[in-house]
Write a protein that holds these residues in place. Sequence first.
Motif, PDB file in Angstrom:
ATOM      1  N   MET B 117       0.733  -1.198  -0.090  1.00 27.10           N
ATOM      2  CA  MET B 117      -0.025  -0.074   0.033  1.00 27.10           C
ATOM      3  C   MET B 117       0.829   1.199  -0.039  1.00 27.10           C
ATOM      4  O   MET B 117       0.612   2.274  -0.791  1.00 27.10           O
ATOM      5  N   LEU B 118       1.957   1.248   0.775  1.00 25.62           N
ATOM      6  CA  LEU B 118       2.882   2.241   0.846  1.00 25.62           C
ATOM      7  C   LEU B 118       3.448   2.650  -0.590  1.00 25.62           C
ATOM      8  O   LEU B 118       3.259   3.831  -1.141  1.00 25.62           O
ATOM      9  N   LEU B 119       3.775   1.526  -1.414  1.00 24.24           N
ATOM     10  CA  LEU B 119       4.232   1.765  -2.681  1.00 24.24           C
ATOM     11  C   LEU B 119       3.066   2.289  -3.619  1.00 24.24           C
ATOM     12  O   LEU B 119       3.519   3.110  -4.472  1.00 24.24           O
ATOM     13  N   MET B 120       1.929   1.870  -3.309  1.00 22.38           N
ATOM     14  CA  MET B 120       0.680   2.222  -4.439  1.00 22.38           C
ATOM     15  C   MET B 120       0.649   3.593  -4.020  1.00 22.38           C
ATOM     16  O   MET B 120       0.484   4.724  -5.003  1.00 22.38           O
ATOM     17  N   LEU B 124       1.004   6.660  -6.701  1.00 27.53           N
ATOM     18  CA  LEU B 124       0.138   7.639  -7.152  1.00 27.53           C
ATOM     19  C   LEU B 124       0.218   9.081  -6.588  1.00 27.53           C
ATOM     20  O   LEU B 124      -0.649   9.849  -7.201  1.00 27.53           O
ATOM     21  N   GLY B 125       1.072   9.123  -5.923  1.00 24.72           N
ATOM     22  CA  GLY B 125       1.522  10.690  -5.548  1.00 24.72           C
ATOM     23  C   GLY B 125       0.517  11.012  -4.396  1.00 24.72           C
ATOM     24  O   GLY B 125       0.130  12.378  -4.265  1.00 24.72           O
ATOM     25  N   THR B 132      -4.916   7.948   4.082  1.00 26.01           N
ATOM     26  CA  THR B 132      -4.276   6.810   3.664  1.00 26.01           C
ATOM     27  C   THR B 132      -4.469   5.958   4.696  1.00 26.01           C
ATOM     28  O   THR B 132      -4.307   4.572   4.323  1.00 26.01           O
ATOM     29  N   ILE B 133      -4.341   6.257   5.891  1.00 20.13           N
ATOM     30  CA  ILE B 133      -4.540   4.995   6.913  1.00 20.13           C
ATOM     31  C   ILE B 133      -5.788   4.559   6.960  1.00 20.13           C
ATOM     32  O   ILE B 133      -6.137   3.252   7.043  1.00 20.13           O
ATOM     33  N   THR B 134      -6.805   5.335   6.720  1.00 17.30           N
ATOM     34  CA  THR B 134      -8.158   4.995   6.566  1.00 17.30           C
ATOM     35  C   THR B 134      -8.292   4.015   5.210  1.00 17.30           C
ATOM     36  O   THR B 134      -9.110   2.991   5.562  1.00 17.30           O
TER      37      THR B 134
END
Lengths: 355, 264
Positions: B117-120, B124-125, B132-134
């Motif tokens: 997810m971090l990578l995504m 996606l910037g 993002t946590i949500t």
Amino acid sequence: MQSYVSIENLSKSFGFFTAVDDVSIGIGKGEFFSLLGPSGCGKSTLLRMIAGFEAPTAGIVRLDGADVTAVPAHRRATNMMFQSYALFPHLSVGKNIAFGLQQDRLARGEIRQRVCEVAEKLQLSALLDRKPQQLSGGQRQRVALARALVKRPKVLLLDEPLGALDKNLRTETQYELVRLQRELGLTFIIVTHDQHEAMTVSSRIAIMRQGKVLQVGSPAEVYETPVSRYVAKFLGEANVFEGVAARRSGNELTIESAEAGGSVFAAATDNVSTSGRFWVSVRPERVELNKQGSGLEGVVEQFSYAGSGRHYRVRLKSGAMLDALRINLGSQDDLSVGDTVFASWMPRAARLLAE
Amino acid sequence: MPQPSWFNRLSIFAGLAFLYLPIVVLVVYSFNASRLVTVWGGFSTEWYAAAINNQSIVEGAKISFLVAATSATFATALGSLAAIVAVRIRRFRGHHIFNGMLVAPMVMPEVVMGVSMLLMFVTLGIDRGPVTITLAHATFTMCFAAVVMQSRLAELDPSLEEAARDLGCPPFLAFVKVAVPNMLPAFVSAWLLSFTLSLDDLVLSSFTTGPGASTLPMKIYSQIKFGVTPEVNAISTIILGVVVFGLVASRIVSRPSAKSTVAV
């Protein structure tokens, strides 16, 4: 006669499986019509197509003259009583019954009046505030019936409506259904696998097997003049023997049957050819067993006492089994297992079958 | 019922102690008057007061609750839709894969999910923070919500909606009027479960957070790097209370007999 519900060449396939295969039936107004057959014969699918839950693969459903094949379930003037009753658990009995009328946007006063009316007819007046979970099986069944009837449908469809009731209550409810149907003058179509139930309630029965209708007729017609061995054995019990040759004298036929091990009698008929394969069918209650005399000789192999009658299974000399039923009129039983008996019947008690 | 032998009793006692003794110690020591975590200095609630007055902790709690409530709402909505597809449509092309992938995040290593997810988000910037946590929480709690909804939907008699249609209700309205009210307990249960799962998540939050957005578990984790204080015990006890409440409530609501015991 113009049929009220008319099913014309109706078929339904699920993938490679054909549940209903080219069925045509006409049902008159005010009839109590049964679709009878073993499970998986397509009777429920046929009912669901009449209700509008399943779209036919081919064919037409007409209701009161109008083609309703493409009309969705919620706009059809049919109502269904489900096998599981399908009562809404979150609503009270009263609101369950009123549900259909609310969909029609009737005035509150009229809804209340009609709910009370039907509740009274079905002895539910005291239960209107209860939740379905708080009712007994018989009460739930009446609520399901009330919910469908309150809409005053053109046709009431009943899918195995009494399957969940115990035997005594079921018999009671069968008579109740017939009384209600006559009183309201509605057309009822019932699906059942119970031949006794079908005979008790219906004006006419359609016997189904593997998606096809084998025979349609009144209970007496279907029982007395079955068209095939399957129908004869499905509706009640029947002894069936294959015939080899027949000799006609007046209204009687004398048939040679290797299977039965001798000559048997049947009423003459022009419907069945005796030149090809044919069978003779006789109901157990019409078989007479005597210790002496003429007829098919055999030995009583099994006996069961069923209260209203005594069942005997006789092993004929040919090796075939013959079932006989003696109605219990209170007389002494003179037969026991191991006795040699002679089985015979009146020629008009037996029927010739072509298939 | 046969009486359990002394060995059975001992096993149960040892097993429960193994599972719950640390938590009991934590709760007991949260009421410790002493500053030293391991020395009992009498009963006190001062650490609760300290925790509540700790601005950083309160900030973390706010973020945690907001994230948990929002992600639980998303998870319940998405999980319900997935459950409807899985239970109602059932046999569609690839339904086995669909059902498998629906529950896969349950056993997927959280670190893997976190990294991916971090990578995504980076690709996606998207700026990392509470949003993002949500999103990350909604993704992994959704499968739990879906399972809860699935079991409830499977219990629901499909002829209920047919009956509603038969009585004059168009299909969608039949679903809303008949299926939805009967699924209400499952909605609540799925939401509460998602909420509690999100509330105590540390790994996924750490991977997907950004500057200035620390959830409560992250705050606690960073605090104990400098030693365990009784304050941390107090906060942990509060979280424990919320989670236990959530789980118990979700169990009570989803109990099928809860409906039939409603009075006349």
